[in-house]
Design an enzyme around this catalytic site. Structure first.
Site, PDB file in Angstrom:
ATOM      1  N   TYR A 143       0.848  39.898  72.377  1.00  0.00           N
ATOM      2  CA  TYR A 143       2.294  40.018  72.590  1.00  0.00           C
ATOM      3  C   TYR A 143       2.656  39.669  74.013  1.00  0.00           C
ATOM      4  O   TYR A 143       3.562  39.233  74.379  1.00  0.00           O
ATOM      5  CB  TYR A 143       2.893  41.374  72.032  1.00  0.00           C
ATOM      6  CG  TYR A 143       3.541  41.301  70.713  1.00  0.00           C
ATOM      7  CD1 TYR A 143       2.712  41.090  69.744  1.00  0.00           C
ATOM      8  CD2 TYR A 143       4.953  41.480  70.290  1.00  0.00           C
ATOM      9  CE1 TYR A 143       2.853  41.242  68.305  1.00  0.00           C
ATOM     10  CE2 TYR A 143       5.210  41.674  69.004  1.00  0.00           C
ATOM     11  CZ  TYR A 143       4.381  41.496  68.151  1.00  0.00           C
ATOM     12  OH  TYR A 143       4.792  41.393  66.600  1.00  0.00           O
ATOM     13  N   LYS A 194     -10.616  43.713  64.748  1.00  0.00           N
ATOM     14  CA  LYS A 194     -11.768  42.642  64.156  1.00  0.00           C
ATOM     15  C   LYS A 194     -12.776  42.527  65.159  1.00  0.00           C
ATOM     16  O   LYS A 194     -13.133  41.560  65.796  1.00  0.00           O
ATOM     17  CB  LYS A 194     -10.766  41.108  64.007  1.00  0.00           C
ATOM     18  CG  LYS A 194      -9.887  41.147  62.922  1.00  0.00           C
ATOM     19  CD  LYS A 194     -10.654  41.140  61.502  1.00  0.00           C
ATOM     20  CE  LYS A 194     -11.054  39.527  61.349  1.00  0.00           C
ATOM     21  NZ  LYS A 194     -11.697  39.350  60.085  1.00  0.00           N
ATOM     22  N   ASP A 227      -8.685  42.789  58.321  1.00  0.00           N
ATOM     23  CA  ASP A 227      -8.250  42.258  56.867  1.00  0.00           C
ATOM     24  C   ASP A 227      -8.595  43.076  55.751  1.00  0.00           C
ATOM     25  O   ASP A 227      -8.021  43.171  54.751  1.00  0.00           O
ATOM     26  CB  ASP A 227      -8.965  40.977  56.787  1.00  0.00           C
ATOM     27  CG  ASP A 227     -10.642  41.228  57.222  1.00  0.00           C
ATOM     28  OD1 ASP A 227     -10.885  41.962  57.571  1.00  0.00           O
ATOM     29  OD2 ASP A 227     -11.450  40.209  56.948  1.00  0.00           O
ATOM     30  N   ASP A 251       1.932  45.374  63.754  1.00  0.00           N
ATOM     31  CA  ASP A 251       3.069  44.691  63.323  1.00  0.00           C
ATOM     32  C   ASP A 251       2.762  44.276  61.978  1.00  0.00           C
ATOM     33  O   ASP A 251       3.692  44.563  61.010  1.00  0.00           O
ATOM     34  CB  ASP A 251       3.232  43.422  64.344  1.00  0.00           C
ATOM     35  CG  ASP A 251       4.678  42.577  63.927  1.00  0.00           C
ATOM     36  OD1 ASP A 251       5.601  43.392  63.569  1.00  0.00           O
ATOM     37  OD2 ASP A 251       4.485  41.242  63.815  1.00  0.00           O
ATOM     38  N   ASP A 255       4.482  46.262  58.305  1.00  0.00           N
ATOM     39  CA  ASP A 255       5.353  45.784  57.374  1.00  0.00           C
ATOM     40  C   ASP A 255       4.648  45.854  55.677  1.00  0.00           C
ATOM     41  O   ASP A 255       5.484  46.309  54.981  1.00  0.00           O
ATOM     42  CB  ASP A 255       5.441  44.275  57.511  1.00  0.00           C
ATOM     43  CG  ASP A 255       6.812  44.301  58.283  1.00  0.00           C
ATOM     44  OD1 ASP A 255       7.223  44.901  59.195  1.00  0.00           O
ATOM     45  OD2 ASP A 255       7.323  43.107  58.085  1.00  0.00           O
TER      46      ASP A 255
HETATM   47  C1  IPM Z   1       8.649  44.898  64.685  1.00  0.00           C
HETATM   48  C2  IPM Z   1       9.499  43.490  64.879  1.00  0.00           C
HETATM   49  C3  IPM Z   1       9.188  42.928  66.389  1.00  0.00           C
HETATM   50  C4  IPM Z   1       7.717  43.128  66.661  1.00  0.00           C
HETATM   51  C5  IPM Z   1      10.025  41.701  66.789  1.00  0.00           C
HETATM   52  C6  IPM Z   1      11.400  41.966  66.643  1.00  0.00           C
HETATM   53  C7  IPM Z   1       9.894  41.188  68.137  1.00  0.00           C
HETATM   54  O1  IPM Z   1       8.911  42.578  64.024  1.00  0.00           O
HETATM   55  O2  IPM Z   1       9.156  45.770  65.524  1.00  0.00           O
HETATM   56  O3  IPM Z   1       7.872  44.952  64.087  1.00  0.00           O
HETATM   57  O4  IPM Z   1       7.298  41.777  66.330  1.00  0.00           O
HETATM   58  O5  IPM Z   1       7.113  43.684  67.414  1.00  0.00           O
HETATM   59 MG    MG Z   2       7.511  43.605  62.724  1.00  0.00          MG
END
Ligand code: IPM
Ligand code: MG
Length: 370
Positions: A143, A194, A227, A251, A255
């Protein structure tokens, strides 16, 4: 009551402001009940700040965030600003706050509440009772790594570059956060990278291994390729207690883990900096869900992730465990009573909007505190 707790509230874009409104009512409730009183300042971030001020976050807002005891963040972004280049995107607001406040440890719990066990896309027997915590490194890795950019090659074609980079100290400090959390949980940490493909991943594995041996012999450590971890999270998520991983893998995996619980609309997060000599640390709390432009302004968004983020704020920034648990219990009880926003709707339940859900939480708080 003396308002000595300084909060900076940054609702942002999309559903951010509407879910934040319901949290503000909970904060007012706490004040009314003389449980705690907060000194609240509010500011613009993301697309709304771009529209008003031309940038996703101003240095003044960053300074106010640094001066606050905690930041309660909504969500940023939306199609209106999608055409903007990297230097101007709404997402810069959260990335800048993470970087400027040194918020390197992003705590993302994935908890399946009993009333919602049917909302998961996995079978109830796989997810019932799930309670895992992902600790995502959040100020390093790809990032922020240099070099980065898009360059034009001699033949006119282009080359896009980003760099995954981690130092021993960056890995150790986030590793410590994971090990400390595990001590208060089931005592197990799974470190994810990884190491089979990336040098930064190999260093990650070596560093976490050495740290555990040196400082956390009481914690059980395991290692997993990212993975495989994605696969294991869907196959048997309850094998995990605390997962610690890099910015990008965290990230993705957070999710994924959030969907095990049925809805992104349910999950809070905390992002913490290093404590100073007095024990004070910068901290930001935000739901995992984004700005959800498709439902923004319709009054149907689930406000619970934002509420639960506020509960985390009480717990981690102010040591107010009892109040944090009260809000969490209120949210669970409202769900158990059969009220649902659209994202977690189930047969036989009553579908309600953002505001009615907020009302229900307040009523439940009244009951619990009576
Ligand atoms: C998160 C979001 C952020 C990230 C974006 C909005 C920059 O997806 O907080 O997970 O990728 O960190
Ligand atoms: Mg995110």
């Amino acid at each position: 009551m003396a308002a000595n707790k300084k909060l900076l509230v940054l609702p942002g874009d999309g559903v951010g402001p509407e879910v934040m409104r319901e949290v503000i009512r909970v904060i007012d409730w706490m004040d009314r009940k003389r449980r705690a009183s907060f000194d609240i300042a509010e500011d613009l971030v993301g697309g709304s700040a771009i529209d008003a001020r031309g940038v996703a976050i101003t240095p003044d807002t960053v300074a106010r965030a640094k001066a606050a005891d905690a930041v309660l963040f909504g969500s940023v972004g939306g199609p209106k600003w999608d055409h903007l280049g990297f230097e101007h995107r709404p997402e810069l607001a959260i990335l800048t706050l993470r970087r400027e406040l040194g918020l390197f440890a992003n705590l993302r719990p994935a908890v399946v509440l009993d009333p919602l066990v049917g909302a998961s896309s996995l079978k109830p027997e796989i997810v019932k009772g799930l309670d895992l915590m992902i600790v995502r490194e959040s100020t390093g890795g790809i990032y922020f790594g240099e070099p980065r950019g898009i360059e034009t090659l001699p033949d006119g074609s282009k080359r896009g570059v980003n760099t995954e980079v981690y130092t021993t100290l960056e890995i150790e400090r986030v590793g410590r956060v994971a090990f400390e959390l595990a001590r208060k949980r089931q005592g197990r940490v799974c470190s994810v990278e990884k190491a089979n493909v990336m040098e930064s991943g190999l260093l990650w594995r070596q560093t976490v291994t050495a740290l555990q041996a040196r400082e956390y012999p009481d914690i059980a450590i395991s290692h997993m390729y990212a993975d495989n971890c994605a696969m294991q999270l869907v196959r048997n998520p309850r094998q995990f207690d605390v997962i610690v991983t890099s910015n990008l893998f965290g990230d993705l995996l957070s999710d994924l883990a959030s969907m095990l619980t049925g809805s992104l609309g349910m999950l809070p997060s905390a992002t913490l900096g290093a404590p100073d000599a007095t024990g004070r640390r910068h901290a930001l709390y935000e739901p995992i869900h984004g700005s959800a432009p498709d439902i923004a302004g319709k009054g149907v968004a689930n406000p619970l992730a934002q509420m639960l983020s506020f509960a985390m704020l009480l717990r981690y920034s102010f040591d107010m465990e009892e109040d944090a648990a009260l809000i969490e219990t209120a949210c669970t009880n409202v769900l158990a009573s059969g009220l649902r926003t659209a994202d977690v709707m189930a047969p036989g339940c009553a579908k309600v909007g953002t505001h009615v859900m907020g009302e229900a939480v307040l009523r439940e708080l009244d009951k619990l505190a009576a």
